[in-house]
Design an enzyme around this catalytic site. Sequence first.
Site, PDB file in Angstrom:
ATOM      1  N   GLU A 189       0.859  -1.188   0.000  1.00  0.00           N
ATOM      2  CA  GLU A 189       0.000   0.000   0.000  1.00  0.00           C
ATOM      3  C   GLU A 189       0.892   1.234   0.000  1.00  0.00           C
ATOM      4  O   GLU A 189       1.812   1.341   0.815  1.00  0.00           O
ATOM      5  CB  GLU A 189      -0.926   0.031   1.225  1.00  0.00           C
ATOM      6  CG  GLU A 189      -1.760   1.320   1.254  1.00  0.00           C
ATOM      7  CD  GLU A 189      -2.790   1.392   2.380  1.00  0.00           C
ATOM      8  OE1 GLU A 189      -2.838   0.473   3.219  1.00  0.00           O
ATOM      9  OE2 GLU A 189      -3.544   2.389   2.397  1.00  0.00           O
ATOM     10  N   GLU A 200      -7.974   2.197  -3.142  1.00  0.00           N
ATOM     11  CA  GLU A 200      -8.680   2.030  -1.866  1.00  0.00           C
ATOM     12  C   GLU A 200      -9.557   3.244  -1.610  1.00  0.00           C
ATOM     13  O   GLU A 200      -9.095   4.379  -1.695  1.00  0.00           O
ATOM     14  CB  GLU A 200      -7.666   1.870  -0.719  1.00  0.00           C
ATOM     15  CG  GLU A 200      -6.762   0.663  -0.896  1.00  0.00           C
ATOM     16  CD  GLU A 200      -5.980   0.319   0.373  1.00  0.00           C
ATOM     17  OE1 GLU A 200      -6.068   1.052   1.375  1.00  0.00           O
ATOM     18  OE2 GLU A 200      -5.264  -0.715   0.343  1.00  0.00           O
ATOM     19  N   ASP A 222     -11.978   0.493   1.916  1.00  0.00           N
ATOM     20  CA  ASP A 222     -11.009   0.729   2.995  1.00  0.00           C
ATOM     21  C   ASP A 222     -11.757   0.975   4.310  1.00  0.00           C
ATOM     22  O   ASP A 222     -12.915   1.400   4.300  1.00  0.00           O
ATOM     23  CB  ASP A 222     -10.181   1.967   2.640  1.00  0.00           C
ATOM     24  CG  ASP A 222      -8.829   1.978   3.315  1.00  0.00           C
ATOM     25  OD1 ASP A 222      -8.555   1.095   4.141  1.00  0.00           O
ATOM     26  OD2 ASP A 222      -8.030   2.885   3.008  1.00  0.00           O
ATOM     27  N   GLU A 235      -6.020  -5.018   8.238  1.00  0.00           N
ATOM     28  CA  GLU A 235      -4.938  -4.055   8.477  1.00  0.00           C
ATOM     29  C   GLU A 235      -4.767  -3.863   9.975  1.00  0.00           C
ATOM     30  O   GLU A 235      -5.666  -4.164  10.754  1.00  0.00           O
ATOM     31  CB  GLU A 235      -5.228  -2.718   7.786  1.00  0.00           C
ATOM     32  CG  GLU A 235      -6.472  -2.022   8.319  1.00  0.00           C
ATOM     33  CD  GLU A 235      -6.650  -0.593   7.804  1.00  0.00           C
ATOM     34  OE1 GLU A 235      -6.165  -0.261   6.718  1.00  0.00           O
ATOM     35  OE2 GLU A 235      -7.287   0.183   8.529  1.00  0.00           O
TER      36      GLU A 235
END
Length: 398
Positions: free
Chosen positions: A180, A270, A300, A357
């Site tokens: 990312e 995202e 996201d 995440e």
Amino acid sequence: MQSVDELVILVVEDHAFQRQTLVQVLKSLGAKKILEADNGRPALEIIHSQTGEAVDLVICDIDMPDMDGLEFLRHIGQNHPKMSVAICSAKELPLLNAAHLMAREYGVRLLGVIQKPFTREAIGSLLERRHLTKVQPKPTSVADTRFSLEEIIQGLSNDQFEPHFQPKFSLHTGGIVGVEALARWNHPERGLVGPGAFIDLLEQHKKIDDLTFTMLSKAAAASARWLQQGLDLKVSVNLSLVSLTDFSLADKITRLVIDAGVKPQNMILEITETVAMTEVAPALENLARLRLRGFGLSVDDYGTGFSSLRQLTRVPFTELKIDKSFVTDCANVDSLTAIVKSSIDMAHKLGIESVAEGVESEAVLDKLRVLGCDIVQGYYIAKPMTENKLVEFLAAEA
Ligand code: C2E
Ligand code: CA
Ligand code: CA
């Protein structure tokens, strides 16, 4: 690393018999330096009076007279963020989960929650866990620095912004499958500045596209270099919703990426729904067109958004990214485990990939594996890093 017999352990429990039982169990596990208090107030006095040896671990009840465990945890979080703490209580799980999350918010280094009646095994695994839990990373040093819109735009036009890349690790292949791109400002005086200091202002003043295109072109250029080196990595870039009102956005992004020598299939965009979408139709058109061109689309911060469930039906997402506020503690808070599990199941029912995440510990990684999560990202795998560092990191992994 301290062994158990060197640890100074403080037991905070109002019930004398239970306190003695816990002390006995700790002794049987090798603990030698055990202090006792019957509620939060004397416990704080003990902590403050320990001039020589600091308390390493506190095991505390929640429901106590005078100063209860909640207030005690607040003081610990505010004044002793390095002290390890475990909650040990007979209260129902939802209340214990709430106490756990509250303690986290106060900055307590919380090892876990043990439900009474406790077992010797539970206390034993707690003593082992104290090394595994990392101290909370400090917030970026510039969090309190304010920049004006003009300064930020000046920085952008002086080419001071660049992506740092955080690896995404596949639980299926056991390898890094993507990165990312996260915006960083190399400020000439302030050093490295994180997105907290500039994203909101850029969005509010409809200037976020300047950053978005900088990030996209630098991330695509990096991706092209990696492809040349035979590195097959998908690159994710954060897209602000504000940008999506421009009808030509999808075509601009597609052109930029192809000009850099990268296929849209190599990139994931995202999107977070943080504010109510005012112009829904153009955003939906842009997102559908980006998908049509081959870009991956990731929802996201899943679970925190404005209308998470509805988003899933109207945008052709390829990936569901579970927000770190659910993930980081999901190994030892049952309500979080439930939310993470149902998010992973939701992704799979929709036929898309689940990404977690904010993975900061091995315990969470193991839990996510059991829950069937596809991809993980977080400090436990690696922090965001420069392109050069990333190439070194990948070489060391291979
Ligand atoms: P995000 O998209 O949710 O990105 C993940 C954030 O979590 C990043 O913060 C990352 O450094 C941090 N993080 C990664 N692993 C862990 C972990 O294990 N624990 C914890 N506590 N945090 C972890 P960062 O880089 O400060 O970015 C913050 C937010 O700023 C991003 O959240 C994203 O919403 C936004 N952002 C970053 N770059 C861009 C950009 O180029 N464009 C736009 N529109 N937004 C961006
Ligand atoms: Ca993101
Ligand atoms: Ca997030």
